[in-house]
Write a protein that holds these residues in place. Structure first.
Motif, PDB file in Angstrom:
ATOM      1  N   ALA A 183       0.987  -1.156   0.063  1.00 38.95           N
ATOM      2  CA  ALA A 183       0.061   0.111   0.142  1.00 38.95           C
ATOM      3  C   ALA A 183       0.890   1.463  -0.008  1.00 38.95           C
ATOM      4  O   ALA A 183       0.442   2.247   0.911  1.00 38.95           O
ATOM      5  CB  ALA A 183      -0.893  -0.083   1.272  1.00 38.95           C
ATOM      6  N   ASN A 184       1.917   1.254  -0.680  1.00 42.97           N
ATOM      7  CA  ASN A 184       2.701   2.445  -0.796  1.00 42.97           C
ATOM      8  C   ASN A 184       2.399   3.342  -2.046  1.00 42.97           C
ATOM      9  O   ASN A 184       3.168   4.449  -2.233  1.00 42.97           O
ATOM     10  CB  ASN A 184       4.293   1.890  -0.974  1.00 42.97           C
ATOM     11  CG  ASN A 184       4.717   1.285  -2.259  1.00 42.97           C
ATOM     12  OD1 ASN A 184       3.887   1.172  -3.125  1.00 42.97           O
ATOM     13  ND2 ASN A 184       5.938   0.783  -2.577  1.00 42.97           N
ATOM     14  N   GLY A 185       1.350   3.197  -2.621  1.00 45.91           N
ATOM     15  CA  GLY A 185       0.917   4.105  -3.676  1.00 45.91           C
ATOM     16  C   GLY A 185       1.722   3.871  -5.043  1.00 45.91           C
ATOM     17  O   GLY A 185       1.480   4.843  -5.935  1.00 45.91           O
ATOM     18  N   SER A 186       2.577   3.003  -5.342  1.00 36.04           N
ATOM     19  CA  SER A 186       3.490   2.647  -6.417  1.00 36.04           C
ATOM     20  C   SER A 186       2.406   2.425  -7.672  1.00 36.04           C
ATOM     21  O   SER A 186       1.400   1.572  -7.644  1.00 36.04           O
ATOM     22  CB  SER A 186       4.392   1.611  -5.970  1.00 36.04           C
ATOM     23  OG  SER A 186       4.014   0.454  -5.879  1.00 36.04           O
ATOM     24  N   ALA A 187       2.978   2.810  -8.796  1.00 35.35           N
ATOM     25  CA  ALA A 187       2.334   2.779 -10.169  1.00 35.35           C
ATOM     26  C   ALA A 187       2.609   1.198 -10.357  1.00 35.35           C
ATOM     27  O   ALA A 187       3.494   0.550 -10.246  1.00 35.35           O
ATOM     28  CB  ALA A 187       2.620   3.564 -11.071  1.00 35.35           C
ATOM     29  N   ARG A 188       1.489   0.731 -11.328  1.00 39.92           N
ATOM     30  CA  ARG A 188       1.762  -0.721 -11.849  1.00 39.92           C
ATOM     31  C   ARG A 188       2.661  -0.347 -13.167  1.00 39.92           C
ATOM     32  O   ARG A 188       2.335   0.441 -14.129  1.00 39.92           O
ATOM     33  CB  ARG A 188       0.460  -1.435 -12.639  1.00 39.92           C
ATOM     34  CG  ARG A 188      -0.178  -1.779 -11.350  1.00 39.92           C
ATOM     35  CD  ARG A 188      -1.286  -2.678 -11.661  1.00 39.92           C
ATOM     36  NE  ARG A 188      -1.749  -3.200 -13.003  1.00 39.92           N
ATOM     37  CZ  ARG A 188      -2.005  -4.286 -13.540  1.00 39.92           C
ATOM     38  NH1 ARG A 188      -2.062  -5.375 -12.820  1.00 39.92           N
ATOM     39  NH2 ARG A 188      -2.458  -4.737 -14.885  1.00 39.92           N
ATOM     40  N   THR A 189       4.034  -1.120 -13.135  1.00 40.16           N
ATOM     41  CA  THR A 189       4.654  -1.157 -14.127  1.00 40.16           C
ATOM     42  C   THR A 189       5.177  -2.582 -14.521  1.00 40.16           C
ATOM     43  O   THR A 189       5.110  -3.491 -13.666  1.00 40.16           O
ATOM     44  CB  THR A 189       6.107  -0.304 -13.955  1.00 40.16           C
ATOM     45  OG1 THR A 189       6.622  -0.728 -12.806  1.00 40.16           O
ATOM     46  CG2 THR A 189       5.525   1.045 -13.601  1.00 40.16           C
ATOM     47  N   THR A 190       6.006  -2.789 -15.608  1.00 38.45           N
ATOM     48  CA  THR A 190       6.391  -4.031 -15.958  1.00 38.45           C
ATOM     49  C   THR A 190       7.500  -4.595 -15.247  1.00 38.45           C
ATOM     50  O   THR A 190       8.487  -3.813 -15.008  1.00 38.45           O
ATOM     51  CB  THR A 190       6.783  -4.009 -17.306  1.00 38.45           C
ATOM     52  OG1 THR A 190       5.770  -3.635 -18.352  1.00 38.45           O
ATOM     53  CG2 THR A 190       7.113  -5.569 -17.990  1.00 38.45           C
TER      54      THR A 190
END
Length: 511
Positions: A183-190
């Motif tokens: 739940a650190n708010g990171s974006a979805r990336t490959t």
């Protein structure tokens, strides 16, 4: 008569009900159509027709045939007395000095169970094998000098004693929240999976590029470890719990990537309960609905997660009325059979002041789960020594013996069988008393029966002795008193399409 009300039992059914073996799950069609799209514009007739066309996958057929499966909640909570851990536990609290997973396996086998699921990681984030991706593991405990591996022992023991192996890996992770990953708010990336770490000597035959958040990638890496290093896994069990985090934070789980990895590494594993293969029945009492459908309306949410179109605890999940009620929001009609989870004790983890349920309670749960087109998932928590408690082991054996007495020899096995449209009749050759009736549809052809009656020829007249709505993969009916007759029949009175009866068993309880 319309197609949706056809009442026909095929001649092939006659083979099944006389005890000849049915085809294995692998004989199911290559394209089983386990989900069919629906539209808000569909009429009731459209919905019923589509529901009649839904078919299970081979892995779902195999899973539904298990009937009795076991859960083993074990971890730091076993030693702290909590049900939901905090994530900041000292790993050294984990000290199962008498761990004996062979004892688990023999107790479950003798209890009639065919698969066991271990809580490899619960919400606290403590992992029961030495993962490369977290320090909150058995390797950080002094137990076995940091070389312990509960998952290894568990998987080896279950297979040694003929049980299938399941793993529960909690999506929620309190420890990873404390470390700023969950739940650190990171974006979805490959992300590349497995992600190499310092000292990693693995040479995987292939890597996977999948979209994920920081935490989603953490889960992918742990899934890769579990599914590549511990032998064949038969069930992967996810719940949908969120960690106990501030309301302004959320971890949107990367279900699509997790499912893709599981399918790639364990193609025969059923993915439950936040998964496309198996659904939670909606309570933790182990009880299915009176009429439990395997074909239900679903929505697709949150990166591909299969979710309920109706409430998870709706009293009616798959009837004609339910299909119509779900029409505005449903994306598909899907084969999504129910799993009924319940603990043998009040808690999911071991607590010394709790005692196991009685044989009578467990037997009632069996008839209201397995007997209602569902699979029972009974939790039996190991204690602080790493053993299943003596009282629980005895109860498991007594439970199996009780079910064996409730359903002893099938009186209809080998009986002369007559099949006509909408009806299967068995001739026992002589009058016999029966008070338990077991039915099953050949679910390779879907779930079709909406209502049926069972009748016996008593004093020259066909007399209704019981009846119900759905059948599905398993329906067990208990008569209030034994009925004595030579000829018995099941008569389908409402159905969605062609009905194929795979089992018509008659039993005289010895209880």
């Amino acid at each position: 008569m319309t197609v949706s009300r056809r009442l026909f039992v095929t001649a092939a059914t006659a083979l099944a009900v006389t005890g000849l073996p049915s085809l294995p799950a692998s004989a199911a069609p290559a394209d089983p159509h386990y989900r069919i799209p629906v539209s808000p514009d569909d009429t009731e007739a459209d919905l019923v027709r589509k529901a009649s066309q839904v078919r299970p996958t081979a892995r779902q057929i195999t899973w539904q045939g298990l009937e009795r499966t076991a859960f083993l909640h074990f971890g730091v909570n076993t030693f702290t007395g909590l049900e939901w851990g905090t994530g900041d536990e000292d790993p050294d609290v984990f000290q199962p000095t008498g761990l004996d997973t062979d004892q688990w396996a023999t107790a479950l086998r003798d209890g009639g169970f065919k698969l066991a699921i271990l809580t490899v990681k619960h919400h606290d984030g403590f992992v029961l094998y030495p993962s490369r991706y977290t320090g909150h593991t058995v390797a950080s405990s002094s137990w076995r000098d940091g070389h312990g591996d509960v998952l290894r022992s568990f998987a080896d023991s279950m297979r040694r004693y003929g049980l299938k192996v399941g793993v529960y890996i909690s999506p929620a992770d309190e420890n990873q929240y404390l470390h700023g990953v969950y739940a650190n708010g990171s974006a979805r990336t490959t992300r590349t999976v497995p992600t190499p770490v310092e000292g990693d000597d693995r040479t995987p035959p292939r890597t996977y590029s999948l979209p994920a958040t920081d935490y989603g990638a953490h889960m992918l890496n742990q899934l890769h470890e579990v599914l590549t290093e511990y032998g064949p896994i038969d069930e992967v069990w996810f719940d949908g719990a969120q960690g106990r985090i501030p309301p302004d934070k959320v971890e949107k789980y990367d279900w699509d990537s997790w499912y893709t990895l599981v399918r790639s590494l364990a193609p025969d594993a059923a993915i439950a309960v936040s998964g496309p293969d198996v659904r939670w029945v909606g309570n933790e009492g182990g009880l299915a609905r009176e009429d439990e459908w395997s074909v239900v309306p679903v929505q697709e949410k949150d990166y591909g997660r299969t979710d309920y179109a109706l409430s998870y605890d709706a009293a009616d999940m798959g009837s004609r009325d339910a299909l119509v009620r779900a029409r505005p929001v449903a994306d598909y009609l899907q084969w999504w059979p129910a799993e009924c989870d319940v603990s043998i004790r009040d808690g999911w983890f071991y607590h010394a002041d709790q005692q196991p349920k009685t044989v009578e309670q467990l037997t009632d749960i069996y008839f209201r789960s397995v007997g209602r087109n569902s699979v029972l998932l009974l939790n039996v928590p190991p204690d602080t020594d790493g053993l299943l408690p003596t009282a629980d082991v005895a109860r498991l054996r007594e439970f199996r013996e009780r079910v064996d007495r409730e359903l002893p020899e099938d009186l209809a096995r080998g009986a002369r069988t007559t099949v006509v449209p909408g009806r299967v009749t068995v001739d026992l050759g002589a009058e016999r008393e029966a008070d338990r009736i077991r039915l099953a549809e050949d679910v390779r052809h879907g779930q079709q029966v909406e209502r049926f009656v069972v009748e016996a020829l008593v004093d020259g007249a066909w007399t209704e002795v019981t009846g119900a709505g759905t059948i599905g993969a398993s329906r067990i009916l208990l008569l209030a008193a034994p009925v004595r007759a030579r000829r018995w029949r099941v008569r389908v009175t409402e159905a969605r399409d062609t009905v194929r009866i795979a089992e018509f068993g008659l039993y005289r309880s010895r209880v």
